[in-house]
Design an enzyme around this catalytic site. Sequence first.
Site, mmCIF file in Angstrom:
data_model
loop_
_atom_site.group_PDB
_atom_site.id
_atom_site.type_symbol
_atom_site.label_atom_id
_atom_site.label_comp_id
_atom_site.label_asym_id
_atom_site.label_seq_id
_atom_site.Cartn_x
_atom_site.Cartn_y
_atom_site.Cartn_z
ATOM 1 N N SER A 8 37.414 59.999 45.703
ATOM 2 C CA SER A 8 37.831 58.868 46.546
ATOM 3 C C SER A 8 39.248 58.446 46.181
ATOM 4 O O SER A 8 39.519 58.113 45.013
ATOM 5 C CB SER A 8 36.893 57.677 46.324
ATOM 6 O OG SER A 8 37.502 56.490 46.804
ATOM 7 N N HIS A 33 37.592 61.664 50.082
ATOM 8 C CA HIS A 33 36.903 60.453 50.566
ATOM 9 C C HIS A 33 37.920 59.331 50.675
ATOM 10 O O HIS A 33 38.671 59.059 49.717
ATOM 11 C CB HIS A 33 35.793 60.076 49.572
ATOM 12 C CG HIS A 33 34.918 58.950 49.984
ATOM 13 N ND1 HIS A 33 33.872 59.097 50.869
ATOM 14 C CD2 HIS A 33 34.919 57.643 49.615
ATOM 15 C CE1 HIS A 33 33.267 57.920 51.021
ATOM 16 N NE2 HIS A 33 33.870 57.041 50.275
ATOM 17 N N ASP A 35 38.383 55.322 51.545
ATOM 18 C CA ASP A 35 37.660 54.053 51.679
ATOM 19 C C ASP A 35 38.481 53.028 52.442
ATOM 20 O O ASP A 35 39.525 52.586 51.973
ATOM 21 C CB ASP A 35 37.321 53.501 50.287
ATOM 22 C CG ASP A 35 36.216 54.298 49.634
ATOM 23 O OD1 ASP A 35 36.423 54.788 48.500
ATOM 24 O OD2 ASP A 35 35.157 54.456 50.255
ATOM 25 N N MET A 37 38.647 49.320 53.957
ATOM 26 C CA MET A 37 38.036 48.005 53.745
ATOM 27 C C MET A 37 38.856 46.942 54.472
ATOM 28 O O MET A 37 40.085 46.994 54.475
ATOM 29 C CB MET A 37 37.995 47.687 52.255
ATOM 30 C CG MET A 37 37.234 48.718 51.434
ATOM 31 S SD MET A 37 37.282 48.289 49.674
ATOM 32 C CE MET A 37 36.553 49.796 48.978
ATOM 33 N N HIS A 66 35.210 56.422 55.117
ATOM 34 C CA HIS A 66 34.107 55.474 54.928
ATOM 35 C C HIS A 66 34.580 54.118 55.409
ATOM 36 O O HIS A 66 35.422 53.475 54.770
ATOM 37 C CB HIS A 66 33.777 55.452 53.415
ATOM 38 C CG HIS A 66 32.711 54.501 53.030
ATOM 39 N ND1 HIS A 66 32.438 54.243 51.706
ATOM 40 C CD2 HIS A 66 31.837 53.749 53.754
ATOM 41 C CE1 HIS A 66 31.440 53.366 51.635
ATOM 42 N NE2 HIS A 66 31.066 53.056 52.866
ATOM 43 N N MET A 68 34.244 50.517 55.774
ATOM 44 C CA MET A 68 33.600 49.299 55.306
ATOM 45 C C MET A 68 34.265 48.129 56.039
ATOM 46 O O MET A 68 34.985 47.302 55.454
ATOM 47 C CB MET A 68 33.745 49.144 53.789
ATOM 48 C CG MET A 68 32.895 50.143 53.020
ATOM 49 S SD MET A 68 33.425 50.361 51.326
ATOM 50 C CE MET A 68 34.720 51.585 51.565
ATOM 51 N N MET A 137 24.897 54.051 49.305
ATOM 52 C CA MET A 137 25.743 53.317 48.363
ATOM 53 C C MET A 137 24.955 53.034 47.098
ATOM 54 O O MET A 137 23.839 52.487 47.158
ATOM 55 C CB MET A 137 26.217 52.007 48.979
ATOM 56 C CG MET A 137 27.136 52.137 50.179
ATOM 57 S SD MET A 137 28.606 53.113 49.842
ATOM 58 C CE MET A 137 29.389 52.116 48.573
ATOM 59 N N GLY A 142 33.124 47.746 47.959
ATOM 60 C CA GLY A 142 34.312 46.881 47.903
ATOM 61 C C GLY A 142 35.278 47.269 46.805
ATOM 62 O O GLY A 142 36.484 47.044 46.946
ATOM 63 N N PHE A 143 34.746 47.884 45.748
ATOM 64 C CA PHE A 143 35.648 48.177 44.621
ATOM 65 C C PHE A 143 35.238 49.483 43.942
ATOM 66 O O PHE A 143 34.062 49.833 43.905
ATOM 67 C CB PHE A 143 35.622 47.031 43.594
ATOM 68 C CG PHE A 143 36.080 45.721 44.169
ATOM 69 C CD1 PHE A 143 35.158 44.828 44.711
ATOM 70 C CD2 PHE A 143 37.435 45.411 44.235
ATOM 71 C CE1 PHE A 143 35.580 43.625 45.282
ATOM 72 C CE2 PHE A 143 37.868 44.212 44.808
ATOM 73 C CZ PHE A 143 36.932 43.313 45.336
ATOM 74 N N GLY A 144 36.210 50.172 43.385
ATOM 75 C CA GLY A 144 35.901 51.338 42.556
ATOM 76 C C GLY A 144 35.624 50.878 41.129
ATOM 77 O O GLY A 144 35.801 49.705 40.788
ATOM 78 N N GLY A 145 35.170 51.813 40.313
ATOM 79 C CA GLY A 145 34.992 51.530 38.899
ATOM 80 C C GLY A 145 33.779 50.702 38.540
ATOM 81 O O GLY A 145 33.636 50.247 37.410
ATOM 82 N N ASP A 175 27.532 57.431 46.890
ATOM 83 C CA ASP A 175 28.851 56.823 46.775
ATOM 84 C C ASP A 175 28.809 55.554 45.929
ATOM 85 O O ASP A 175 28.222 54.557 46.322
ATOM 86 C CB ASP A 175 29.351 56.483 48.194
ATOM 87 C CG ASP A 175 30.767 55.989 48.205
ATOM 88 O OD1 ASP A 175 31.264 55.642 49.289
ATOM 89 O OD2 ASP A 175 31.395 55.935 47.126
ATOM 90 N N GLY A 176 29.413 55.662 44.739
ATOM 91 C CA GLY A 176 29.548 54.452 43.921
ATOM 92 C C GLY A 176 29.058 54.644 42.508
ATOM 93 O O GLY A 176 27.861 54.819 42.276
ATOM 94 N N GLY A 177 29.996 54.629 41.571
ATOM 95 C CA GLY A 177 29.637 54.670 40.159
ATOM 96 C C GLY A 177 29.187 56.024 39.663
ATOM 97 O O GLY A 177 28.623 56.151 38.578
ATOM 98 N N GLY A 197 35.405 58.025 42.458
ATOM 99 C CA GLY A 197 36.775 57.486 42.434
ATOM 100 C C GLY A 197 37.238 57.402 40.989
ATOM 101 O O GLY A 197 38.070 58.170 40.532
HETATM 102 C C1 DX5 Z 1 33.221 51.484 47.016
HETATM 103 C C2 DX5 Z 1 33.648 52.768 47.715
HETATM 104 C C3 DX5 Z 1 33.452 53.964 46.849
HETATM 105 C C4 DX5 Z 1 34.276 53.878 45.579
HETATM 106 C C5 DX5 Z 1 33.825 54.944 44.633
HETATM 107 O O1 DX5 Z 1 33.143 50.459 47.958
HETATM 108 O O2 DX5 Z 1 32.927 52.989 48.893
HETATM 109 O O3 DX5 Z 1 33.772 55.154 47.569
HETATM 110 O O4 DX5 Z 1 35.637 54.101 45.878
HETATM 111 O O5 DX5 Z 1 34.534 54.718 43.474
HETATM 112 P P1 DX5 Z 1 33.811 54.806 42.066
HETATM 113 O O6 DX5 Z 1 33.395 56.266 41.959
HETATM 114 O O7 DX5 Z 1 34.909 54.421 41.119
HETATM 115 O O8 DX5 Z 1 32.660 53.887 42.090
HETATM 116 ZN ZN ZN Z 2 33.249 55.052 49.802
#
Ligand code: DX5
Ligand code: ZN
Length: 222
Positions: A8, A33, A35, A37, A66, A68, A137, A142-145, A175-177, A197
């Site tokens: 991502s 990917h 994102d 938002m 994606h 959002m 999800m 909303g956020f990476g990490g 998708d996510g974490g 990401g």
């Molecule tokens: C979160 C995004 C994810 C995110 C993944 O809202 O949809 O795609 O960027 O990032 P990580 O892998 O850091 O959770």
């Molecule tokens: Zn995503």
Amino acid sequence: MTVRLAPSILSCDFGHLDREIRAAEAAGADWIHVDVMDGRFVPNLTLGPIVVAAARRATRLPIDVHLMIVDPDHLLEAFVKAGADRLSVHVEAVPHLQRAIARIRELGALPGVALNPHTPIENLRWVFGDIDTAVVMTVNPGFGGQALLPAILPKIEALAQWRRAEDRSFEIVVDGGVDARNAAAVARAGATVLVAGNAAFGHPQGVAAGLAALRGAIAPRA
Ligand code: DX5
Ligand code: ZN
């Protein structure tokens, strides 16, 4: 079919987007990917079609967008024209889901539906045959990490089981974490594509090291 990796760009160095994407492709990324938002559906604001167009110029890999965002219908064409290969909308953000899916396909992209952690997979029942992608999800978007929510793994298993029972072939994108520690469990649960990401572009040694660690984690044991 081996599980594919979709780094991502949310976690990339946007000052060097082209270089980052080319490095991910060179390191064996399967998809990119992206994102999107809007600061309303999720409490963060990222990017629009102009960045998808920049990513399109940097790679020939499938670009998996994606969305959002609330009310995505009026932006679908702009994202496809910018170069999106896949467009996933959130079931929680779209009152006329089947219409949005049909419109994405009519525009020439592959339609997907994303489910927030709390949203049951049954929401896909009456569009099950219309989608090419289901995005599960494993964080609140909303956020990476963020840390992956392990309680969602059984949801992935249930979706994979339902997909087998109905002999469907849409992608199950998780998708996510996702990181090298949980990637094997996510793949075993039934994911066909892992988004990453922080574990990819956010890896301390760079995206090639991040993708290698993820690939090593999901490689079948000899
Ligand atoms: C979160 C995004 C994810 C995110 C993944 O809202 O949809 O795609 O960027 O990032 P990580 O892998 O850091 O959770
Ligand atoms: Zn995503």
